[in-house]
Design an enzyme around this catalytic site. Structure first.
Site, PDB file in Angstrom:
ATOM      1  N   GLU A 157       1.429   4.222 -23.016  1.00  0.00           N
ATOM      2  CA  GLU A 157       2.650   4.372 -23.797  1.00  0.00           C
ATOM      3  C   GLU A 157       2.516   3.448 -25.012  1.00  0.00           C
ATOM      4  O   GLU A 157       2.467   2.238 -24.861  1.00  0.00           O
ATOM      5  CB  GLU A 157       3.813   3.948 -22.892  1.00  0.00           C
ATOM      6  N   ASP A 174      15.088  -3.901 -25.449  1.00  0.00           N
ATOM      7  CA  ASP A 174      13.967  -4.782 -25.132  1.00  0.00           C
ATOM      8  C   ASP A 174      14.366  -6.238 -25.011  1.00  0.00           C
ATOM      9  O   ASP A 174      15.167  -6.748 -25.787  1.00  0.00           O
ATOM     10  CB  ASP A 174      12.872  -4.630 -26.192  1.00  0.00           C
TER      11      ASP A 174
END
Lengths: 267, 400
Positions: A50, A61
């Site tokens: 990914e 995140d």
């Protein structure tokens, strides 16, 4: 090229194990090293890659990936580097996806983005902040280019919402293991297995679990109920600590190997 | 396989703008909030409670002041100031905060989080949290905690925890990122009390609904005072909450020009500005599609303004829409123009405005001179300038 993902999950299923998916932002710590890191991940046993499109405002995140994205952006990383790294990963034989917040995709042009993924040989795109309601153009363009659409679902998703979202997924479904942001955790949330069970009642697609998986034991635990295990921050932490020289690359390969053992001896 | 018409079910749009660009983890909370807002809007008891707070706590209705001496510098136009600076906590921010605090109670949540730039919204949130007995965490860019140190102290005195955000540009944009991350993690018991008309649906609509009271009052006040509608309504625009609040009740009054004044910083041509509509492009930021300051890779570009409250690279989606359909117009006012107007209002009217608000006042000087002495301009005096004394003293070279 979503077929590469389908084949991967068919293979891992026949081997009675989960797939191991590794995450790395493009251009981190620089583009040349990123290529080596991906190679080390694959050599160590990561099944699919990914590639992160670094973004200035990554609200899904935690601090580790934020810092990596900032460093990558400071290096001038943009769409070109993302597609270049994607092609590199594909050439190394791993089914490969891009993970991107929606802003960079919309700015690049949705149709153009799908075409670029396709010409790099990419299998799909993970879109953590694209809601189904805003997906009209993306559904059309990703379908046209045969790109897997991987949406991220969460423990807070209602059954009706899961049905709505997973109906538009292809390739696999990304299940966020917990309510929170990316990053390593001491333990995998107990919510994860419940969420996967809920997803199974609405979709036959493979389900991969991410957020908070960083070691062999956690990978093994998740692999008992999921079809894929996604690891990101743990790889990035190695580079942040040991650099991307021989030492860092060796540790990346070792972690990949250890995780790949975890996904193999779970069942 | 043809693509399904998913967009048809979509919610919270203003033309192509608005919507929701957020992790799935937040959808349930956004749906819950939208439902709570909708049911509250239809509930006379809710409105009664909010009206009571306005009347007995924040000090509504706010008054109108005619600025006659200031007007001499604005082409002699009639200048009417809507005095949101006189609200409890010193700005219009309290209007939205009280509404959302009541909704928080209605949803049974015990903790609020908020972002703040200038500190006005943070102070208002900390105030409401104290009043309602809620736990409160305010995220503020580290750079802003320094230039707005007084407001940090105020929030702490009110019992809030202030988190200095060290990521990214260390300003409002990054404070919002951190607040969103907190919300994703703690959404079950936490309400994100967003301070402006940006963010995912229902925030742009809900915050507007809570700020409309400014325009509703002002429209009636101006009619009572002058017997006619104003020729133009002016307000500063960062995220755009005070502007949409005063604009919205005038939208159907086609004769009334609606003018938003954005922060031009050092000047749009320098690239160091926060004039999102004047100098940005359509894009996605913080959960909504609107005008955004961004580069060719969709990365947010850091904004720049002497005013912490306008220092934001996005803008509310309804403003983007009003701009595109030509119903509202947006101009940039640079730092020097704003500080000139700031000083002028101090010396001609005895009112120290917030530096944010000074952008609207500078716009009034421009528009007044363009329209001449027969024109009536309504300006949203969105906040007072106590918090800006240090910045202003530095700007004007006054010893502290």
């Amino acid at each position: 090229m979503s077929q590469a993902l389908t084949t991967l999950f068919a293979t891992t299923k026949s081997q009675n194990r989960a797939a191991l998916i590794g995450y790395l932002p493009a251009g981190f710590p620089n583009q040349r090293s990123a290529k080596k890191i991906i190679k080390a991940m694959i050599k160590g046993g990561v099944d699919a890659i990914e590639i992160g499109f670094p973004y200035s405002d990554p609200i899904m995140d935690g601090p580790v990936i934020q810092a990596a994205a900032d460093q990558s952006l400071a290096n001038g990383t943009g769409a070109k580097e993302v597609f270049e790294l994607l092609a590199h990963s594909v050439q190394l034989g791993a089914p490969s996806l891009v993970m991107s917040y929606w802003s960079p995709i919309e700015r690049y042009g949705v149709a153009k983005f799908a075409a670029a993924i396709s010409s790099a040989g990419g299998s799909g795109v993970i879109t953590p902040d694209l809601t189904i309601e805003e997906s009209g153009t993306w559904l059309a363009e990703s379908t046209k280019k045969d790109i897997a659409r991987v949406y991220v679902v969460a423990p807070s998703s209602s059954q009706a919402r899961l049905a709505l979202v997973t109906a538009q997924c292809s390739g696999f479904i990304y299940a966020a293991s917990l309510m929170g942001v990316t990053g390593t955790r001491d333990a995998v949330s107990g919510n994860a297995s419940d969420l996967v069970a809920k997803i199974r009642t609405t979709s036959n697609l493979p389900v991969a679990v991410g957020l908070g998986v960083s070691n062999k034991e956690q990978a093994r635990e998740v692999a008992r109920y999921a079809d894929g295990v996604i690891v990101g921050s743990a790889f990035i932490k190695i580079i942040q600590k040991s650099g991307a020289g021989r030492k860092g690359l060796r540790q990346i390969k070792e972690l990949a190997k250890s995780l790949s053992e975890g996904v193999r001896d779970a069942k | 396989m043809s693509a399904p018409e998913i967009n048809a079910q979509s919610v919270g749009h203003f033309g192509p703008y608005g919507g929701r660009f957020v992790p799935e983890a937040l959808i349930a909370a956004l749906d819950e909030l939208a439902a709570a807002h909708e049911s509250a809007q239809a509930d006379p008891e809710f409105q009664k409670e909010l009206d009571h707070l306005h009347a007995t706590y924040s000090g509504r209705p706010s008054i109108i002041t005619e600025a006659k001496r200031f007007a001499q510098h604005a082409g002699g136009a009639k200048i009417l100031l809507k005095r949101e600076d006189l609200n409890h906590t010193g700005s219009h921010k309290i209007n939205n905060v009280l509404g959302q605090a009541l909704l928080t109670k209605r949803m049974g949540k015990k903790r609020i989080i908020a972002e703040t730039g200038a500190g006005q919204h943070g102070v208002a949130s900390a105030t409401a949290a104290a009043l309602f007995g809620l736990e409160c965490v305010v995220y503020m860019g580290e750079a802003d905690t320094k230039r707005q140190a007084l407001n940090v102290a105020r929030m702490k005195l009110l019992g809030a925890e202030v988190v200095a955000v060290t990521q990214g540009s260390k300003t409002l944009k990054d404070a919002i990122n951190e607040a969103m991350r907190d919300w994703v993690t703690n959404v079950a018991d936490t309400h994100y009390l967003l301070g402006t008309v940006a963010g995912p649906h229902p925030f742009p609509t809900m915050v507007r609904d809570f700020q409309r009271i400014i325009g509703v009052e002002a429209r009636a006040q101006v009619l009572a005072l002058t017997g006619k509608l104003p020729d133009a309504v002016l307000a500063c625009v960062g995220g755009g909450s005070n502007a949409i609040g005063i604009f919205h009740p005038f939208i159907d009054d086609k004769s009334v020009r609606l003018i938003g004044l954005e922060a031009g910083g050092d000047g749009i041509e320098t690239g160091k500005h926060a004039a999102t509509i004047s100098g940005g492009k359509p894009g996605v930021l913080h959960g909504t599609r609107s005008y955004v300051l961004q580069d060719e890779n969709g990365q947010t570009v850091e904004s720049h303004s002497i005013s912490a409250g306008l220092d934001y690279p996005g803008v509310g989606p309804e403003h983007a829409f009003l701009n595109d359909i030509g119903r509202a117009e947006y101009r940039a006012i640079n730092d020097d123009q704003a500080m000139y107007a700031f000083s002028l209002l101090c010396k001609t009217e005895g009112i120290i405005p917030a530096i944010e608000t000074a952008h609207a006042l500078a716009g009034a000087l421009e528009i007044g001179n363009e329209l001449g002495p027969d024109a009536t301009l309504l300006i949203n005096l969105s906040g007072r300038g106590d918090k800006d004394v240090q910045t202003a003293a530095q700007y004007f070279g006054l010893p502290l």
